[in-house]
Structures are given as structure tokens and as C-alpha cells.
Design a protein around this motif. Structure first.
Motif, PDB file in Angstrom:
ATOM      1  N   GLU A 175       0.830  -1.206   0.000  1.00  0.00           N
ATOM      2  CA  GLU A 175       0.000   0.000   0.000  1.00  0.00           C
ATOM      3  C   GLU A 175       0.867   1.260   0.000  1.00  0.00           C
ATOM      4  OE1 GLU A 175      -4.368  -0.280   1.801  1.00  0.00           O
ATOM      5  OE2 GLU A 175      -2.804  -0.530   3.317  1.00  0.00           O
ATOM      6  N   ILE A 176       0.335   2.292  -0.662  1.00  0.00           N
ATOM      7  CA  ILE A 176       1.000   3.595  -0.710  1.00  0.00           C
ATOM      8  C   ILE A 176      -0.019   4.653  -0.293  1.00  0.00           C
ATOM      9  CG2 ILE A 176       2.214   5.273  -2.155  1.00  0.00           C
ATOM     10  CD1 ILE A 176       2.944   3.046  -4.046  1.00  0.00           C
ATOM     11  N   PRO A 177       0.377   5.607   0.561  1.00  0.00           N
ATOM     12  CA  PRO A 177      -0.571   6.646   0.972  1.00  0.00           C
ATOM     13  C   PRO A 177      -0.853   7.650  -0.148  1.00  0.00           C
ATOM     14  CG  PRO A 177       1.597   7.084   1.896  1.00  0.00           C
ATOM     15  CD  PRO A 177       1.667   5.730   1.250  1.00  0.00           C
ATOM     16  N   VAL A 178      -2.099   8.100  -0.180  1.00  0.00           N
ATOM     17  CA  VAL A 178      -2.493   9.193  -1.075  1.00  0.00           C
ATOM     18  C   VAL A 178      -2.609  10.443  -0.210  1.00  0.00           C
ATOM     19  CG1 VAL A 178      -4.215  10.077  -2.678  1.00  0.00           C
ATOM     20  CG2 VAL A 178      -3.754   7.618  -2.583  1.00  0.00           C
ATOM     21  N   VAL A 179      -1.788  11.448  -0.497  1.00  0.00           N
ATOM     22  CA  VAL A 179      -1.666  12.632   0.348  1.00  0.00           C
ATOM     23  C   VAL A 179      -2.212  13.848  -0.390  1.00  0.00           C
ATOM     24  CG1 VAL A 179      -0.075  14.016   1.733  1.00  0.00           C
ATOM     25  CG2 VAL A 179       0.411  11.598   1.316  1.00  0.00           C
ATOM     26  N   GLN A 180      -2.885  14.702   0.360  1.00  0.00           N
ATOM     27  CA  GLN A 180      -3.434  15.926  -0.237  1.00  0.00           C
ATOM     28  C   GLN A 180      -2.475  17.096  -0.007  1.00  0.00           C
ATOM     29  OE1 GLN A 180      -7.186  18.102   1.205  1.00  0.00           O
ATOM     30  NE2 GLN A 180      -7.908  16.994  -0.611  1.00  0.00           N
ATOM     31  N   TYR A 181      -2.055  17.711  -1.115  1.00  0.00           N
ATOM     32  CA  TYR A 181      -1.167  18.865  -1.062  1.00  0.00           C
ATOM     33  C   TYR A 181      -1.856  20.074  -1.691  1.00  0.00           C
ATOM     34  CZ  TYR A 181       2.615  15.459  -0.214  1.00  0.00           C
ATOM     35  OH  TYR A 181       3.403  14.463   0.312  1.00  0.00           O
ATOM     36  N   GLY A 182      -1.307  21.246  -1.437  1.00  0.00           N
ATOM     37  CA  GLY A 182      -1.759  22.448  -2.106  1.00  0.00           C
ATOM     38  C   GLY A 182      -0.852  22.745  -3.285  1.00  0.00           C
ATOM     39  N   LYS A 183      -1.447  23.188  -4.394  1.00  0.00           N
ATOM     40  CA  LYS A 183      -0.659  23.473  -5.590  1.00  0.00           C
ATOM     41  C   LYS A 183      -0.885  24.922  -6.013  1.00  0.00           C
ATOM     42  CE  LYS A 183      -1.525  21.065  -9.364  1.00  0.00           C
ATOM     43  NZ  LYS A 183      -1.561  19.892 -10.279  1.00  0.00           N
ATOM     44  N   LEU A 184       0.200  25.652  -6.209  1.00  0.00           N
ATOM     45  CA  LEU A 184       0.161  27.050  -6.652  1.00  0.00           C
ATOM     46  C   LEU A 184       0.709  27.134  -8.064  1.00  0.00           C
ATOM     47  CD1 LEU A 184       1.532  28.807  -3.430  1.00  0.00           C
ATOM     48  CD2 LEU A 184      -0.839  28.784  -4.216  1.00  0.00           C
ATOM     49  N   HIS A 185      -0.069  27.715  -8.957  1.00  0.00           N
ATOM     50  CA  HIS A 185       0.333  27.871 -10.347  1.00  0.00           C
ATOM     51  C   HIS A 185       0.463  29.361 -10.646  1.00  0.00           C
ATOM     52  CE1 HIS A 185      -0.647  27.280 -14.904  1.00  0.00           C
ATOM     53  NE2 HIS A 185       0.622  27.569 -14.690  1.00  0.00           N
ATOM     54  N   LEU A 186       1.677  29.818 -10.918  1.00  0.00           N
ATOM     55  CA  LEU A 186       1.940  31.211 -11.254  1.00  0.00           C
ATOM     56  C   LEU A 186       2.125  31.323 -12.760  1.00  0.00           C
ATOM     57  CD1 LEU A 186       3.122  30.682  -8.259  1.00  0.00           C
ATOM     58  CD2 LEU A 186       4.216  32.898  -8.566  1.00  0.00           C
ATOM     59  N   SER A 187       1.384  32.229 -13.377  1.00  0.00           N
ATOM     60  CA  SER A 187       1.434  32.353 -14.831  1.00  0.00           C
ATOM     61  C   SER A 187       1.236  33.802 -15.248  1.00  0.00           C
ATOM     62  CB  SER A 187       0.362  31.478 -15.489  1.00  0.00           C
ATOM     63  OG  SER A 187      -0.932  31.886 -15.079  1.00  0.00           O
ATOM     64  N   SER A 188       1.679  34.103 -16.465  1.00  0.00           N
ATOM     65  CA  SER A 188       1.473  35.425 -17.048  1.00  0.00           C
ATOM     66  C   SER A 188       1.429  35.285 -18.559  1.00  0.00           C
ATOM     67  CB  SER A 188       2.600  36.396 -16.646  1.00  0.00           C
ATOM     68  OG  SER A 188       3.802  36.064 -17.320  1.00  0.00           O
ATOM     69  N   LYS A 189       0.861  36.278 -19.233  1.00  0.00           N
ATOM     70  CA  LYS A 189       0.792  36.255 -20.690  1.00  0.00           C
ATOM     71  C   LYS A 189       2.177  36.375 -21.320  1.00  0.00           C
ATOM     72  CE  LYS A 189      -3.893  38.124 -20.976  1.00  0.00           C
ATOM     73  NZ  LYS A 189      -4.744  39.248 -21.448  1.00  0.00           N
ATOM     74  N   SER A 190       3.137  36.882 -20.556  1.00  0.00           N
ATOM     75  CA  SER A 190       4.497  37.034 -21.084  1.00  0.00           C
ATOM     76  C   SER A 190       5.304  35.745 -21.021  1.00  0.00           C
ATOM     77  CB  SER A 190       5.228  38.143 -20.329  1.00  0.00           C
ATOM     78  OG  SER A 190       5.317  37.844 -18.949  1.00  0.00           O
ATOM     79  N   GLY A 191       4.716  34.672 -20.450  1.00  0.00           N
ATOM     80  CA  GLY A 191       5.404  33.388 -20.492  1.00  0.00           C
ATOM     81  C   GLY A 191       5.730  32.749 -19.156  1.00  0.00           C
ATOM     82  N   LEU A 192       5.466  33.439 -18.052  1.00  0.00           N
ATOM     83  CA  LEU A 192       5.711  32.827 -16.743  1.00  0.00           C
ATOM     84  C   LEU A 192       4.777  31.629 -16.569  1.00  0.00           C
ATOM     85  CD1 LEU A 192       7.040  32.895 -13.911  1.00  0.00           C
ATOM     86  CD2 LEU A 192       5.173  34.403 -13.195  1.00  0.00           C
ATOM     87  N   ASN A 193       5.335  30.501 -16.157  1.00  0.00           N
ATOM     88  CA  ASN A 193       4.533  29.284 -15.982  1.00  0.00           C
ATOM     89  C   ASN A 193       5.240  28.374 -14.980  1.00  0.00           C
ATOM     90  OD1 ASN A 193       2.551  27.302 -16.363  1.00  0.00           O
ATOM     91  ND2 ASN A 193       3.678  26.372 -18.057  1.00  0.00           N
ATOM     92  N   GLU A 194       4.951  28.587 -13.702  1.00  0.00           N
ATOM     93  CA  GLU A 194       5.605  27.827 -12.644  1.00  0.00           C
ATOM     94  C   GLU A 194       4.570  27.224 -11.710  1.00  0.00           C
ATOM     95  OE1 GLU A 194       8.719  27.003 -12.284  1.00  0.00           O
ATOM     96  OE2 GLU A 194       9.341  28.133 -14.050  1.00  0.00           O
ATOM     97  N   VAL A 195       4.795  25.971 -11.313  1.00  0.00           N
ATOM     98  CA  VAL A 195       3.882  25.268 -10.417  1.00  0.00           C
ATOM     99  C   VAL A 195       4.660  24.785  -9.195  1.00  0.00           C
ATOM    100  CG1 VAL A 195       2.312  23.321 -10.133  1.00  0.00           C
ATOM    101  CG2 VAL A 195       2.412  24.528 -12.332  1.00  0.00           C
ATOM    102  N   TYR A 196       4.131  25.116  -8.012  1.00  0.00           N
ATOM    103  CA  TYR A 196       4.741  24.680  -6.758  1.00  0.00           C
ATOM    104  C   TYR A 196       3.731  23.841  -5.985  1.00  0.00           C
ATOM    105  CZ  TYR A 196       8.461  28.026  -7.640  1.00  0.00           C
ATOM    106  OH  TYR A 196       9.518  28.711  -8.206  1.00  0.00           O
ATOM    107  N   MET A 197       4.228  22.765  -5.375  1.00  0.00           N
ATOM    108  CA  MET A 197       3.416  21.903  -4.531  1.00  0.00           C
ATOM    109  C   MET A 197       3.856  22.117  -3.086  1.00  0.00           C
ATOM    110  SD  MET A 197       3.039  17.751  -4.799  1.00  0.00           S
ATOM    111  CE  MET A 197       2.640  17.819  -6.546  1.00  0.00           C
TER     112      MET A 197
END
Length: 226
Positions: A175-197
Motif C-alpha cells: 500500500e501507498i498513501p495518497v496525500v493531499q497537497y496544495g498546488k500554486l500555479h503562477l502564470s502570465s501572458k508574457s510566459g511565466l509558468n511555474e507550479v509549486y506543490m
């Protein structure tokens, strides 16, 4: 030898002058309401810093669940990163940036009115109002140790059938645990595209809410200037 030292010192002074030309000296003047709001944003950032784990999600690709014998929808690659407050050598001002390390690109530095993104000798400035921050809860099949500030919401099997049940063909299945995390997605029209957990999902959510509030105050503050 004396002449060599003088020539070396002269070259050093020349490089120092060239280095100073690449510094951005900014005088940031914030109205009282905006100053207070940025202070609150900084407080919410402190809560994210204090999360046990923060990862930069570098890739996320859909997978064939049947072929891979898993209940996961996506194969995610992540790298643990550091968040902190920091001065930047190229930005000369009184404010410390909210610094988000980037595992596969330029680090993000959040200042009161803009994002400063730096990678080696290259950098970019993005108006803070042009940056969107989205928050989602994500259920992650955690093969590593579970952070103490996260919630285990379910369990699955290392090798699963299509319906999520244990694949009995594998004797050493576990068995493996399923864990709930928060995810932040930072983006902009100029091309910024970063995701943090973030292991502490509540701290990530509060930071996103305050970021949106800060943007509203910044947009309405006509007296704010750089």
C-alpha cells in the motif's frame, strides 16, 4: 610584479564599474495601505516557508493507467526547493524579495510592484499585476515519507487494477498513501509558468488569497510609484 599588481587592480576597478552598471537602483515608495498589505502578504509567505516540504513541479504528463498498473492520472516529476526572503545583488532597494527557488529555470523574486526573474546572467521584470496565481488541491500518491503537516486521505497499491483494487499477480505488492497537497500555479501572458506543490495546503491557499487581495489594492493605488 608591482606593475602587474597595478594592472590587475585597474582591470578589477573596470569590472566593478561594469558590474555597477548592471544593478537596478530603485526607490520604491508605497502608500500606507499598500505597505500594510505587502506586510500581510509577507506574513502569509512566512507560513508557506514554514511548510515542511515545498516542491517545484517540473513536469506533469498523462499516463496510461492500465499499462502502468496505477491509479494515478499523471506522472509528475518534482524537485524540493527552498523559499526564503532575500536581497538580490542586481536590485538595490530597501525591500527583501519573497524568493521562490526554481529547479528548472530562473528563480522568482516578488517585490511590491513586480516579479524579478533571474537565471545566471539573464533576467526579466514582470509587472505584478500581470501575474495570476491559481490554487488547487491535488491528491498525490506519495512514495516518499509523508510530511507531518499533510493529510493522508486514502491509500492505493503500488500495482493496481483498473478499478483501483490490488493486483494480486504481484506477491510483494504494498500500500501507498495518497496525500493531499496544495498546488500554486503562477502564470502570465508574457510566459511565466511555474507550479509549486506545498505540503501544508492551508498555508498555500492563504498565500494565494492574500496575493489576489494585494493585487486589488495595488491596482487601486494611484499614488504608488517606483
Amino acid at each position: 610584479m608591482k606593475q602587474a599588481v597595478e594592472e590587475t587592480n585597474g582591470a578589477l576597478r573596470k569590472h566593478e564599474r561594469e558590474y555597477d552598471k548592471h544593478k537596478l537602483g530603485l526607490e520604491i515608495s508605497l502608500p500606507e495601505r499598500l505597505e500594510a498589505a505587502f506586510g500581510t502578504l509577507d506574513d502569509r509567505f512566512s507560513e508557506v516557508i514554514n511548510a515542511e516540504k515545498v516542491w517545484d513541479v517540473t513536469t506533469s504528463q498523462s499516463i496510461d493507467r492500465v499499462a502502468e498498473r496505477t491509479t494515478a492520472d499523471n506522472a509528475i516529476e518534482r524537485t524540493e526547493v527552498c523559499l526564503r526572503r532575500a536581497h538580490n545583488s542586481k536590485i538595490q532597494c530597501d525591500y527583501k524579495a519573497l524568493h521562490l527557488e526554481n529547479a528548472n529555470g530562473g528563480d522568482l523574486h516578488i517585490y511590491p510592484q513586480f516579479f524579478f526573474i533571474e537565471k545566471e546572467d539573464d533576467f526579466a521584470l514582470i509587472d505584478l499585476l500581470d501575474v495570476d496565481m491559481d490554487f488547487t488541491l491535488t491528491n498525490f500518491i506519495e512514495s516518499e515519507s509523508v510530511p507531518i503537516d499533510s493529510e493522508v486521505i486514502d491509500h492505493t497499491w503500488a500495482m493496481s487494477n483498473k478499478d483501483g483494487s490490488r493486483d494480486k499477480r504481484y506477491a510483494d505488492n504494498y500500500e501507498i498513501p495518497v496525500v493531499q497537497y496544495g498546488k500554486l500555479h503562477l502564470s502570465s501572458k508574457s510566459g511565466l509558468n511555474e507550479v509549486y506543490m506545498v505540503s501544508n495546503s492551508e498555508s498555500a491557499y492563504c498565500f494565494k488569497i492574500m496575493f489576489d487581495e494585494y493585487k486589488e489594492i495595488l491596482a487601486s493605488s494611484a499614488t504608488c510609484k517606483v
